[in-house]
Design a protein around this motif. Structure first.
Motif, PDB file in Angstrom:
ATOM      1  N   TYR A  35      24.778   4.799  -7.116  1.00  0.00           N
ATOM      2  CA  TYR A  35      23.521   5.468  -7.408  1.00  0.00           C
ATOM      3  C   TYR A  35      23.072   5.096  -8.817  1.00  0.00           C
ATOM      4  N   GLN A  37      20.678   6.753 -11.986  1.00  0.00           N
ATOM      5  CA  GLN A  37      20.036   7.968 -12.468  1.00  0.00           C
ATOM      6  C   GLN A  37      19.342   7.680 -13.790  1.00  0.00           C
ATOM      7  N   GLY A  40      17.096  12.657 -17.101  1.00  0.00           N
ATOM      8  CA  GLY A  40      16.364  13.827 -16.631  1.00  0.00           C
ATOM      9  C   GLY A  40      15.909  13.757 -15.190  1.00  0.00           C
ATOM     10  N   LYS A  41      16.324  12.717 -14.496  1.00  0.00           N
ATOM     11  CA  LYS A  41      15.878  12.534 -13.106  1.00  0.00           C
ATOM     12  C   LYS A  41      17.038  12.714 -12.138  1.00  0.00           C
ATOM     13  N   SER A  42      16.695  12.629 -10.858  1.00  0.00           N
ATOM     14  CA  SER A  42      17.721  12.763  -9.824  1.00  0.00           C
ATOM     15  C   SER A  42      18.377  11.414  -9.546  1.00  0.00           C
ATOM     16  N   LEU A  43      19.167  11.383  -8.512  1.00  0.00           N
ATOM     17  CA  LEU A  43      19.935  10.194  -8.163  1.00  0.00           C
ATOM     18  C   LEU A  43      19.196   9.357  -7.122  1.00  0.00           C
ATOM     19  N   PHE A  88      26.258   5.575 -11.185  1.00  0.00           N
ATOM     20  CA  PHE A  88      27.398   6.315 -10.650  1.00  0.00           C
ATOM     21  C   PHE A  88      27.876   5.668  -9.352  1.00  0.00           C
TER      22      PHE A  88
END
Lengths: 110, 115
Positions: A35, A37, A40-43, A88
């Motif tokens: 992933y 990222q 401050g954001k999502s995956l 990640f």
């Protein structure tokens, strides 16, 4: 205790260079995900690796999986600034359980 | 577009004041997850629902509860937030099927601040 370790934790590289991020895990699994990222954001899903020897490529990123060594790599080719983010890996151990790696914060310097 | 939606995006609460975070999905996925992600750390799975079956991670504090009233919605309840609960809370979904993998789709997250 299951461990998913990424190396390095922080990576600063110049544009145009190549580098590899490593993901080691301590349990048996043949399903691994990468992933991205942004701060401050999502995956955002990058790759799904499902078997030993799996290799996936998208643009300047290439991921591979060696289930025998319990190792996945994310290779960056000719880095550009837009690739700056935290990456990640996540190991799927079944039963809808996922364990994330420690993350690698990548900064690409012009 | 099919998606995972989280509300609110930002939540400020006081120490000890209960708070509920919401997640909804239009993907018709049968599994919904809640993760906690503290600053500069990896996401940590708190629990998940497989259809109506609740699965709690062993080290998830009792202070965290969840509800899934239907396929589309899942809630995270923090009964008495402490300062250590300040984090980004991520909802994810996946579809368990005959496919050999179980790819997760993440919502945008709710950033929780505890004062």
């Amino acid at each position: 205790e299951l461990k998913v370790e990424q190396n390095p934790l922080f990576l600063s590289m110049q544009e145009g260079k190549n580098y590899t991020i490593y993901c080691n895990y301590s349990t048996t699994s043949d399903r691994l995900y990468w992933y991205r990222q942004d701060p401050g954001k999502s995956l955002e899903s990058l790759f799904v690796l499902l078997s030993n020897g799996a290799v996936k490529q998208e643009g300047r990123l290439m991921a591979s999986l060696d289930t025998k060594a319990r190792l996945s790599t994310l290779h960056i080719t000719a880095a550009v600034h837009d690739l700056s983010a935290t990456y990640f890996c996540a190991v799927d151990i079944g039963g809808n359980q996922f364990y994330f790696g420690t993350g690698t914060s990548l900064t690409v310097i012009p | 577009d099919a998606m995972v939606i989280q509300n609110p995006r930002y939540q400020v609460t006081q120490f000890g004041k209960p708070v509920t975070l919401s997640c909804s999905q239009t993907l018709n996925h049968n599994v919904m997850y809640w993760y906690q992600q503290k600053s500069s750390q990896a996401p940590k799975l708190l629990f998940h629902y497989y259809d109506k079956d609740f699965n709690n991670e062993a080290d998830t504090p009792d202070n965290f509860q969840s509800r899934r009233p239907n396929t589309s919605f899942c809630f995270l309840d923090i009964r008495s937030p402490g300062l250590g609960d300040a984090a980004m809370y991520l909802c994810a979904t996946s579809r368990v099927s005959r496919l050999p993998y179980n790819e997760q789709f993440f919502g945008p997250g709710t950033r929780l601040t505890v004062l």
